[in-house]
Design an enzyme around this catalytic site. Structure first.
Site, short mmCIF file in Angstrom:
data_model
loop_
_atom_site.label_atom_id
_atom_site.label_comp_id
_atom_site.label_asym_id
_atom_site.label_seq_id
_atom_site.Cartn_x
_atom_site.Cartn_y
_atom_site.Cartn_z
N LYS A 97 4.01 -11.42 51.31
CA LYS A 97 3.15 -10.60 50.43
C LYS A 97 1.68 -10.96 50.62
CE LYS A 97 4.97 -11.93 46.56
NZ LYS A 97 6.03 -12.90 46.68
N ARG B 295 6.44 -9.71 37.54
CA ARG B 295 7.55 -10.52 38.03
C ARG B 295 8.76 -10.40 37.11
NH1 ARG B 295 4.75 -14.52 41.28
NH2 ARG B 295 6.19 -15.88 42.38
N ARG C 27 5.09 -22.65 56.82
CA ARG C 27 3.82 -22.54 56.10
C ARG C 27 3.29 -23.93 55.72
NH1 ARG C 27 3.99 -18.54 51.16
NH2 ARG C 27 4.73 -20.24 49.86
N ARG D 205 1.08 -26.82 48.41
CA ARG D 205 1.47 -26.42 47.05
C ARG D 205 2.58 -27.33 46.54
NH1 ARG D 205 2.41 -19.98 47.13
NH2 ARG D 205 3.98 -20.62 45.60
N ARG E 295 12.79 -20.99 42.77
CA ARG E 295 11.93 -19.80 42.79
C ARG E 295 12.72 -18.58 43.27
NH1 ARG E 295 7.47 -22.47 46.38
NH2 ARG E 295 6.82 -20.32 46.83
P1 ADP Z 1 5.52 -17.20 45.50
O1 ADP Z 1 5.05 -17.58 46.84
O2 ADP Z 1 6.71 -17.96 45.05
O3 ADP Z 1 5.67 -15.75 45.28
P2 ADP Z 1 3.11 -17.25 43.85
O4 ADP Z 1 1.96 -17.90 44.54
O5 ADP Z 1 3.05 -15.81 43.69
O6 ADP Z 1 4.43 -17.75 44.52
O7 ADP Z 1 3.29 -17.92 42.41
C1 ADP Z 1 3.47 -19.30 42.27
C2 ADP Z 1 3.99 -19.63 40.88
O8 ADP Z 1 3.08 -19.14 39.90
C3 ADP Z 1 5.31 -19.02 40.53
O9 ADP Z 1 6.41 -19.77 41.00
C4 ADP Z 1 5.22 -19.00 39.02
O10 ADP Z 1 5.48 -20.27 38.48
C5 ADP Z 1 3.77 -18.68 38.77
N1 ADP Z 1 3.56 -17.20 38.67
C6 ADP Z 1 2.85 -16.43 39.51
N2 ADP Z 1 2.87 -15.16 39.13
C7 ADP Z 1 3.61 -15.11 38.01
C8 ADP Z 1 4.02 -14.09 37.14
N3 ADP Z 1 3.67 -12.82 37.34
N4 ADP Z 1 4.80 -14.41 36.09
C9 ADP Z 1 5.17 -15.66 35.85
N5 ADP Z 1 4.83 -16.68 36.64
C10 ADP Z 1 4.06 -16.42 37.72
#
Ligand code: ADP
Length: 320
Positions: A13, A88, A127, A139, A150
């Site tokens: 994404k 999400r 990554r 991270r 996740r």
């Molecule tokens: P990923 O690569 O897992 O998609 P992101 O960088 O988008 O990770 O998000 C990292 C973390 O931030 C998620 O695992 C969650 O804990 C939190 N997070 C991000 N966006 C949301 C959301 N829309 N709702 C709830 N938690 C979120």
């Protein structure tokens, strides 16, 4: 253009969002990035999110919804945006629907990047290695254990959004297993088709509107208020008619009753006359017994009549 990128962690994404930003001059709004910034700055939101994120959980809906609500208000989002990592959950999607509706903003498409789960761990590991090589900090949630958490969250909470948006006819699913360039090309191809279809729909709308404007205006329908006034008038008229009818009926009944009472009174006086005559006869001494009996009969008849005035008189008493 307003887009949502949907896909599990490691689906690509972030990479595709950056390409869309460059091509379409819109901003990438990543809730993950915003939350990481909040954690680093130790803001109240960051303090709430820190541990949840480190454990692979989801930050409460109201927190992320309010972050996004504020963010899309900002000037740089006026041209459009790509939501990456938001919504999400279904409540987040519903909140976004309401937010866009309130602001009269249209969502153009939801792009789902579909990938094999088995490929995701390898991607995330790659990554991590690349980040370490660049000297960047890794991270906290990019470990195999947290990644599986996740992924489970994605399946349970985020995947239902596929139905939410396909019901709204906004969903575009793209094979995220293709090389990066091909995924980008495919996204551009479908977005071009969406834009074209949208333009055609707009043109059709304009055509209908101009046709309507060209038609001679029809005689205006009576306004609602006027209609209800007419109705009220008709009701009053009908009520008045009913009252007059009732009064007439009552008058007729009264007349009939008066007649009946008169008749009854006459009968009574006739009866008592008979009685008087009979008693006179009796007083004269002749046929005394017969006279007495006749007088008795006369009195009885008079009583009877007086007791039972007549049917019509009865009716009148009942009505009263
Ligand atoms: P990923 O690569 O897992 O998609 P992101 O960088 O988008 O990770 O998000 C990292 C973390 O931030 C998620 O695992 C969650 O804990 C939190 N997070 C991000 N966006 C949301 C959301 N829309 N709702 C709830 N938690 C979120």
């Amino acid at each position: 253009m307003r887009l949502i990128l949907l896909g599990p962690p490691g689906a690509g994404k972030g990479t595709q969002a950056q390409r869309l930003v460059q091509r379409h001059g819109i901003v990438q709004l990543s809730t993950g990035d915003m939350l990481r910034a909040a954690v680093a700055a130790q803001t109240p939101t960051g303090l709430i999110a820190k541990d949840i994120m480190a454990n692979g959980g989801l930050v409460p809906d109201e927190v992320v919804v309010s972050i996004i609500a504020d963010r899309i208000e900002q000037d740089d989002a006026r041209n459009g945006f790509i939501l990456d990592g938001f919504p999400r959950t279904v409540p987040q999607a519903e909140a976004l629907d309401a937010l866009l509706k309130k602001k009269k903003l249209k969502l153009d498409a939801v792009i789902e990047l579909r990938v094999n789960e088995s490929a995701l761990l390898a991607r995330v590991e790659k990554r991590v290695t690349e980040m370490l090589e660049r000297g960047e900090s890794v991270r906290a949630d990019d470990t195999p254990e947290v990644l599986s958490k996740r992924l489970a969250n994605y399946r349970e909470q985020t995947e239902p959004l596929v139905h939410h948006y396909s019901d709204k006819r906004k969903l575009i699913t793209i094979d995220g297993m293709m090389p990066i360039e091909e995924v980008t090309a495919e996204i551009e191809r479908v977005l071009a088709a969406v834009t074209k279809a949208d333009e055609a729909a707009q043109a059709a709308k304009r055509k209908v509107a101009s046709k309507r404007a060209a038609k001679p205006a029809r005689a205006a329908k009576p306004a609602k208020a006027a209609k209800s006034k007419v109705k009220a008038k008709a009701k009053t008229k009908a009520k008045a008619k009913r009252t007059v009818k009732k009064a007439a009926k009552k008058a007729v009944a009264k007349k009939t009753a008066r007649k009946a009472v008169g008749k009854a009174a006459k009968k009574v006086s006739r009866g008592s006359k008979k009685a008087t005559k009979a008693s006179a006869k009796a007083r004269s001494g002749t046929r005394r017994t017969a006279a007495k009996a006749a007088a008795g009969r006369g009195r009885k008849a008079a009583k009877k009549v007086a007791k039972r005035p007549s049917k019509a008189a009865n009716r009148l008493t009942k009505r009263r």
